[in-house]
Motif scaffolding. Structure first.
Motif: not given
Lengths: 249, 249, 249, 249, 249, 249
Positions: E24-28, E198-202, F213-216
């Motif tokens: 969901s966050v990976a670059a193109p 809220v930060v997720d490590g993955v 930014v990508t991580l919101g």
């Protein structure tokens, strides 16, 4: 011995109270000059206000040194601009937080700083670390606006006392440090009320300034506090450009 | 304002030089009383001497408070007995190391303490940590005996200067702190010679003592510095037994 | 293998209990010699008592070494006089706080020290930092007098247990360290009662002393623990003057 | 008293030397069982070897506890797998680095650890911080392979001595700690040669193990060292799956 | 750009959720390869599980590098095996705790990590110190099993929320860090719910991996992260023996 | 995704080089906007320049946010004004020192920052402590003026290389961090030359901005970074007064 006190909060009534507190402890030969900064925030509450208070402060310190001050005091408990001011001048420059902390350290092992707003708590905790008392000092915020300390109808005094009581009970504070220049009129009353040492930074800084002048000590210019180098300054701050590597305008 | 200076080194000629240094910076209203401890080592060099200097020091502080001193100074750079003396008395008690470090902190970011013997280096490094300047201060030993500082024919002065020069070059020290009460006569000469601030603890402590008295601050007695409890003391130290939980004999 | 245990609290009945706790863990070949210091406070509660317990302690350590002890233990949880004693002797000198902390460190990540009086809390927190466990150890005071531990009619035991329970609940302590030599008879009972490791410093120090002797290790004399230098000692402490730079009287 | 020593380096000749060093200091009633781990690297040099030595080590500790060992020693100076082993067993588990550091701390204020390869220097510096002696200990690498210590024709001994000499001169080390289990046969010779205390971790760990057993202390299981929870383990490590939350296979 | 994500918990369904969060966050241009370790515990809860997860993790990292991955992520919040993996490979290796902490540091001064089980609290506190945020971060455990996060009928989500609420109220946390790879699907919902970052490590680690690859930076091999040396590995781990000092099998 | 880069050094040619370095690593969807501050020093060398660069920087950040930037970068290695800018805006604000340090931390355990002038060394050492890498990072000054980096005829490049070589040899640095925005064009060349990772803060900050930014994720506004309070600002800085507690002019 002329000693300059700069209030970087641009509120003249606050400067008056600072000056009164300073006068009450000054030595006979000391001539205090308390000035209100001519630019910046009416009160310093948080990092943004802090940063924008610095140019006015630096200007006041440079003018003060030019006019013969032997030491300068920054009358804001965040010690904002302290390092820059030490570069700008050769006279000793003293922050009221630094002076208060040093003074409390001589008489107590653990103490609590009671400041105004929550947003100042973390900046002050960082200062405690800088001044080497991070393990000895607790910082509490009484949730009051700086300028409300000037208003006798506000609840500022009550909130301050409530936080002092918590500090004595929960932190086992041996002494209290007042964490705002706007509280400079309170230490003796509070000390009588609570029976523990209460330290105000303005008074403490006046005495430290006198110490340094008497001891013939000035800011070391051979390292981090070297004079700024001569260079061009752009925009409305052009008047701050160092000239010939010297600190005077 | 009477201020007591106790030399815990039981060498009267050293006390004379300490007294002279103190007088040279005292405020007009200050009356200094410099006393030589009546028991303990002729000079304090290492932990053993330190520990055995304390009873004489405590006795002198208690007598001084009884006789009206408003503050007391411990004139040994190890700040030996500082915590115990703060328990024994209600007047502020100031160590010359603590005072010197605090003073240097206002004017320099990094400084070097030059002390006498290698065996005092680690104890002083521990003090730097205690006073929160462990990362700002370097400690060097000049390899000289304390009492050789009194002897103009010794090489003490040369060794001290050699170590100062190393500090300026290798540590990039912005200021120098003289790490022995026996060097109290030297700061102004050395400051002129090296062009950096040079801080002596005896003079610094006199000024801090004056500060605390003027500010109306005394040792906090509600925690670690509470008066000793009344109890029996055995053997030749029976005279030190606290009476009624008070600090006076 | 002769091991000296010095009780710097000048109360013989306390020494008896310390000796019993020590005997219960000593190795077959160990011969323990428990002595009560001949000068100083009946109990050590705070910095003042601590400082005045040191001369008697040093005398006992020096006599013990002269008479063949292979190691010495200071049986006061403040580890008072530890550095000075290490200078005075060549045999290993062990503080019971240091030994207890080291022992607890092998079996638990976080532990709580329960000591007697509030006035000892800050000194012990400083020791935790010195021994490198400042972040692992919490210090609590049970608000009891040292000598009340000898009195079965006092509430000392109840107060101690209440504080242990708080430590387990609030500090999430994995182990308990008993913070007074006067508690040396309690660890096994309390360990059974609470189901967590309970460490007593007296027993721990006996084992550490045996370790060091078996390993052939003695105090390093090439730095901070060098023998005191020969010099004159004034007043009633003249008998403590080092002779020929050696540690024997 | 059975004490298990696990050599996580899978080189049996190294285990023999470790066993000999351990035997030379063991108490009369101690029965030592030195085992070579059955899986993992021939020698542990850096993080990768360390990590892959852990499964074999854990297996050996669990088997040792099952067979009646009262304490276990990890005979690798990186103290690899120490926390996991403390979870796996209830008996005390001791790392030789931890034991050496603790032992050196009783007799010297500053010491230097001399280890084998540069790649082990930073891991050991991290251990010094973990054990709370980061400011007291210097770590040096002698640039030798672990197994070359077994080879009398190698220059390992010369390189080790050269680094000890540097430590004494440049670090002003008061004592030396040998930073590899493969040096366990050397401390007494080196101590005689250099005249300063020399500490080996294998011998130190044997004594600490005996201490903990005699004191009736075991690993605290109420926090970070709780037994592993019962769960499935995939692949070739399935035999390591905890059963019923207990540590035995 | 291929990026490897290794789930050292050997539970494939957990890997699926990790992969979804990463995608969901990976670059193109990023091609993610999420793998479940083939050996070790089904979930990592405490030091024992941690240690035994490492061999499978190292194998996956080495295979990933061989097959063209440009960076590797360790998807367990304990950052287990991080140093060993950095030795084993030349590509950057990123722990999700490290990535989360670094990310939170850019947007908040104080934050709270909410992890699963109490037994993971102390290991994570040690990681906070390692990553230099020990004074900025609080660690709390929600008392939930890692795999219960997969079970919608469990109370895991409620317990997690309760702990977040405590963090905001009691710790004055400015941001929340989710302390388990099994929470990777939750950050956006929780951020909306609580109005704080809220930060997720993955997700954070995916972005850090992309950064390092784009910047052309790889693991430094000239010090602590040097490739393992060629040597024999005994027993079932023989396949891990380094060959020619290279990281490939 | 628009990302603002503010060069607080008021020298446009320097901004051009910063922009080029930033462009070389930006993701396809990123639109960079590099602006030169309109007020303050031509180059930032020491505390005085730093402080007077802040108003122009804050103005640029506020304008950037108003015009749609999703993140802002402060392109001066002192990270001057970072906290104030985080108060002034809701978008993430990234300092290039912070970004460089974080990036280096993923690939090396010990690294050296090579900056321009000696007077910046202590400020950068304080930043290393703030960012939690005080023990991992060494700071060196190459004794060059910031703007000399623009001059191909100066010896700046040689001096920089000499200091890098010292770092590799004397500090055993595993990686190099370039400590000035004016060095942003050099990392790839130097990395090729020295064979160790070389990190530039400008490029690192661009990637961190994209990550956030990508991580919101945006700056936490519930604590130390709360928006400034509405109040009057005196003098030439009146345009900086916060309006309605919002950050826009």
């Amino acid at each position: 011995m002329r000693i300059l006190i700069v209030n970087p909060n641009t509120t003249a009534s606050m400067t008056d109270r600072i000056a009164a507190a300073a006068e009450s402890v000054a030595a006979p030969g000391t001539k205090l000059l308390a000035v209100t900064s001519s630019m910046g925030p009416a009160s310093i509450e948080g990092y943004y206000d802090e940063a924008l208070a610095v140019p006015g402060l630096l200007q006041a310190v440079r003018l003060g040194e030019r006019d013969g001050a032997r030491a300068a005091i920054i009358a804001c408990f965040d010690d904002t601009g302290l390092d820059a001011a030490r570069c700008a001048a050769a006279i000793p420059v003293i922050g009221i937080c630094e002076a208060a902390v040093v003074t409390a350290s001589f008489i107590a092992q653990r103490f609590t700083v009671v400041t105004t707003m929550e947003r100042s708590r973390l900046p002050l905790e960082a200062l405690m670390d800088r001044y080497g008392v991070g393990r000895r000092a607790t910082v509490r915020a009484a949730d009051i606006h700086v300028l409300s300390l000037e208003d006798p109808t506000s609840s500022a005094r009550e909130r301050l006392c409530r936080e002092i009581e918590r500090a004595l009970r929960e932190d086992r504070a041996e002494a209290i440090v007042l964490g705002c220049a706007g509280m400079a009129d309170l230490p003796r009353q509070l000390q009588a009320e609570y029976g523990v040492p209460v330290v105000d930074g303005v008074a403490a800084a006046v005495k430290q300034a006198e110490c340094l002048v008497t001891l013939g000590l000035a800011t070391a210019k051979g390292g981090a506090y070297a004079y700024p180098l001569q260079k061009r300054y752009a925009g409305i701050l052009d008047a701050f450009a160092p000239v010939n590597g010297a600190s005077t305008t």
